[in-house]
Design a protein around this motif. Structure first.
Motif, short mmCIF file in Angstrom:
data_model
loop_
_atom_site.label_atom_id
_atom_site.label_comp_id
_atom_site.label_asym_id
_atom_site.label_seq_id
_atom_site.Cartn_x
_atom_site.Cartn_y
_atom_site.Cartn_z
N THR A 110 0.83 -1.20 0.00
CA THR A 110 0.00 0.00 0.00
C THR A 110 0.87 1.25 0.00
OG1 THR A 110 -1.61 -1.26 1.31
CG2 THR A 110 -1.98 1.11 1.10
N ARG A 111 1.95 1.22 0.75
CA ARG A 111 2.89 2.35 0.75
C ARG A 111 3.49 2.56 -0.64
NH1 ARG A 111 5.14 4.05 5.69
NH2 ARG A 111 4.04 3.17 7.49
N THR A 112 3.79 1.45 -1.30
CA THR A 112 4.33 1.55 -2.66
C THR A 112 3.31 2.16 -3.60
OG1 THR A 112 5.76 -0.38 -2.32
CG2 THR A 112 5.26 0.22 -4.60
N VAL A 113 2.03 1.76 -3.46
CA VAL A 113 0.97 2.33 -4.28
C VAL A 113 0.87 3.84 -4.07
CG1 VAL A 113 -1.55 2.45 -4.57
CG2 VAL A 113 -0.40 0.22 -4.51
N LEU A 114 0.95 4.30 -2.83
CA LEU A 114 0.88 5.73 -2.55
C LEU A 114 2.06 6.46 -3.17
CD1 LEU A 114 -0.28 5.84 1.19
CD2 LEU A 114 -1.67 6.00 -0.87
N ARG A 115 3.24 5.86 -3.07
CA ARG A 115 4.41 6.50 -3.67
C ARG A 115 4.28 6.60 -5.19
NH1 ARG A 115 8.57 4.30 -6.01
NH2 ARG A 115 8.17 2.22 -5.14
N LEU A 116 3.80 5.52 -5.82
CA LEU A 116 3.62 5.54 -7.26
C LEU A 116 2.54 6.55 -7.67
CD1 LEU A 116 3.76 1.69 -7.94
CD2 LEU A 116 5.46 3.39 -8.65
N ALA A 117 1.50 6.67 -6.84
CA ALA A 117 0.43 7.64 -7.12
C ALA A 117 0.98 9.06 -7.11
CB ALA A 117 -0.68 7.50 -6.09
N ILE A 118 1.81 9.37 -6.13
CA ILE A 118 2.41 10.71 -6.05
C ILE A 118 3.31 10.96 -7.25
CG2 ILE A 118 3.97 12.18 -4.72
CD1 ILE A 118 2.96 10.75 -2.20
N GLU A 119 4.09 9.95 -7.64
CA GLU A 119 4.98 10.11 -8.78
C GLU A 119 4.17 10.36 -10.06
OE1 GLU A 119 7.34 6.60 -8.82
OE2 GLU A 119 8.65 7.26 -7.17
N GLN A 120 3.06 9.62 -10.24
CA GLN A 120 2.23 9.81 -11.42
C GLN A 120 1.62 11.21 -11.45
OE1 GLN A 120 -0.70 6.76 -12.07
NE2 GLN A 120 0.79 5.10 -12.04
N ALA A 121 1.14 11.67 -10.29
CA ALA A 121 0.53 13.00 -10.22
C ALA A 121 1.55 14.08 -10.55
CB ALA A 121 -0.07 13.22 -8.83
N ARG A 122 2.74 13.95 -10.02
CA ARG A 122 3.78 14.95 -10.25
C ARG A 122 4.25 14.92 -11.71
NH1 ARG A 122 7.36 14.77 -4.62
NH2 ARG A 122 5.74 15.76 -3.35
N ALA A 123 4.36 13.72 -12.26
CA ALA A 123 4.79 13.61 -13.66
C ALA A 123 3.77 14.24 -14.59
CB ALA A 123 4.99 12.14 -14.02
N GLY A 124 2.50 14.19 -14.22
CA GLY A 124 1.45 14.78 -15.04
C GLY A 124 1.17 16.24 -14.72
N GLY A 125 1.91 16.80 -13.77
CA GLY A 125 1.70 18.20 -13.41
C GLY A 125 0.39 18.46 -12.70
N THR A 141 -7.89 10.39 -6.87
CA THR A 141 -8.22 8.97 -6.82
C THR A 141 -7.72 8.25 -8.07
OG1 THR A 141 -10.41 9.33 -7.81
CG2 THR A 141 -10.26 9.37 -5.41
N GLU A 142 -7.68 8.98 -9.20
CA GLU A 142 -7.17 8.37 -10.43
C GLU A 142 -5.70 7.99 -10.30
OE1 GLU A 142 -7.01 12.91 -11.12
OE2 GLU A 142 -8.21 11.42 -10.01
N HIS A 143 -4.95 8.78 -9.53
CA HIS A 143 -3.54 8.46 -9.31
C HIS A 143 -3.40 7.28 -8.34
CE1 HIS A 143 -3.48 12.92 -10.28
NE2 HIS A 143 -2.88 12.35 -11.31
N LEU A 144 -4.27 7.23 -7.33
CA LEU A 144 -4.24 6.08 -6.41
C LEU A 144 -4.53 4.79 -7.16
CD1 LEU A 144 -6.15 7.56 -3.32
CD2 LEU A 144 -3.68 7.14 -3.52
N LEU A 145 -5.54 4.82 -8.03
CA LEU A 145 -5.85 3.62 -8.82
C LEU A 145 -4.73 3.33 -9.80
CD1 LEU A 145 -7.78 1.38 -9.59
CD2 LEU A 145 -9.03 2.99 -11.04
N GLY A 146 -4.17 4.37 -10.40
CA GLY A 146 -3.04 4.16 -11.30
C GLY A 146 -1.84 3.56 -10.59
N GLY A 147 -1.59 4.01 -9.35
CA GLY A 147 -0.50 3.43 -8.57
C GLY A 147 -0.74 1.98 -8.24
N MET A 148 -2.00 1.64 -7.98
CA MET A 148 -2.36 0.25 -7.69
C MET A 148 -2.11 -0.63 -8.91
SD MET A 148 -6.06 -1.16 -6.42
CE MET A 148 -6.06 -0.06 -5.00
#
Length: 251
Positions: free
Chosen positions: A65-80, A86-93
């Motif tokens: 779950t921690r990894t999913v949160l980290r990936l979600a943050i990375e996706q959000a930042r990469a997309g500006g 929630t789309e980033h949380l699901l994307g991280g999952m």
């Protein structure tokens, strides 16, 4: 001291009386733990995010779950994006790739690849901006995280896994992730039953594997079969209700 009534099923109430279980003390400890978890997730959701440890002091979040949160943050930042949604949380999952939530989706005949395609269509175009600017969760994302904690607590679990996060995303009414998942058939009650069946099936498969000296080679398929078997009565009931509605006058 204010009183809070706790209603129990008749059989459980009788068993509690016979066993002499201290209901008040047990409820107090459980409620204290639940309040601490909800308070902690609210503080984390409202505070600045740390991409290296987004769960912060939420020690009851699993490593996946921690990894999913980290990936979600990375996706959000990469997309500006200005917020982690929630789309980033699901994307991280989806990006994490090996969590139980994805097995649950497959068991209810929702392929993660289809989720990814639908999510991509629903997500707005990337925004130009500073990639380091995403410092907070959106309101729906914070709500989904809080619901994940609530789901874990309601199931009696002392951890928050990706399966609980999936329930949080499905149950949260406003986020893009929930809209995508529900459109594909991940109705909250059905998903909750699938999670419970998957957890029970996983324990069963592990016990079988330990008895045989090895875990089944294709655990994902075996787990999906167990979940579908557990869900069959509920699915049949839904189909009967739909048939009656279709046959009703004026339908």
């Amino acid at each position: 001291m204010p009183k809070i009534n706790v209603y129990l099923p008749d059989e459980l109430a009788e068993a509690v009386k016979e066993a002499g279980v201290p209901v008040s003390a047990i409820c107090q400890r459980a409620l204290e733990q639940a309040v601490r978890r909800i308070t902690a997730i609210r503080e984390t959701a409202l505070g600045d995010l740390d991409v290296d440890d987004p769960a912060g002091h939420l020690t009851h979040f699993t490593q996946r779950t921690r990894t999913v949160l980290r990936l979600a943050i990375e996706q959000a930042r990469a997309g500006g994006a200005p917020r982690v949604g929630t789309e980033h949380l699901l994307g991280g999952m989806l990006a994490e790739g090996g969590n139980l939530a994805l097995h649950v989706l497959r068991a209810v005949e929702i392929e993660p690849e289809q989720v990814a395609r639908d999510l991509a269509r629903q997500t707005s175009e990337p925004m130009a901006g500073d990639e380091s600017g995403t410092r907070h969760f959106s309101v729906p994302a914070a709500g989904a995280l809080e619901l994940a904690v609530t789901e874990a607590t309601a199931l009696g679990h002392n951890y928050v896994g990706c399966e609980h996060l999936l329930l949080g995303l499905v149950t949260e009414p406003d986020g893009t992730a929930g809209q995508v998942l529900r459109a594909l058939g991940a109705e909250p009650r059905l998903t909750r039953r699938a999670v419970m069946a998957a957890l029970a099936g996983y324990v069963h498969l592990r016990a079988q594997g330990q008895a045989a000296g090895a875990v089944p080679a294709d655990t994902a398929k075996a787990l999906a079969a167990v979940v579908r078997q557990e869900l069959q009565p509920l699915t049949q009931r839904i189909e009967r209700i739909e048939e009656r509605l279709d046959a009703a006058p004026g339908s």
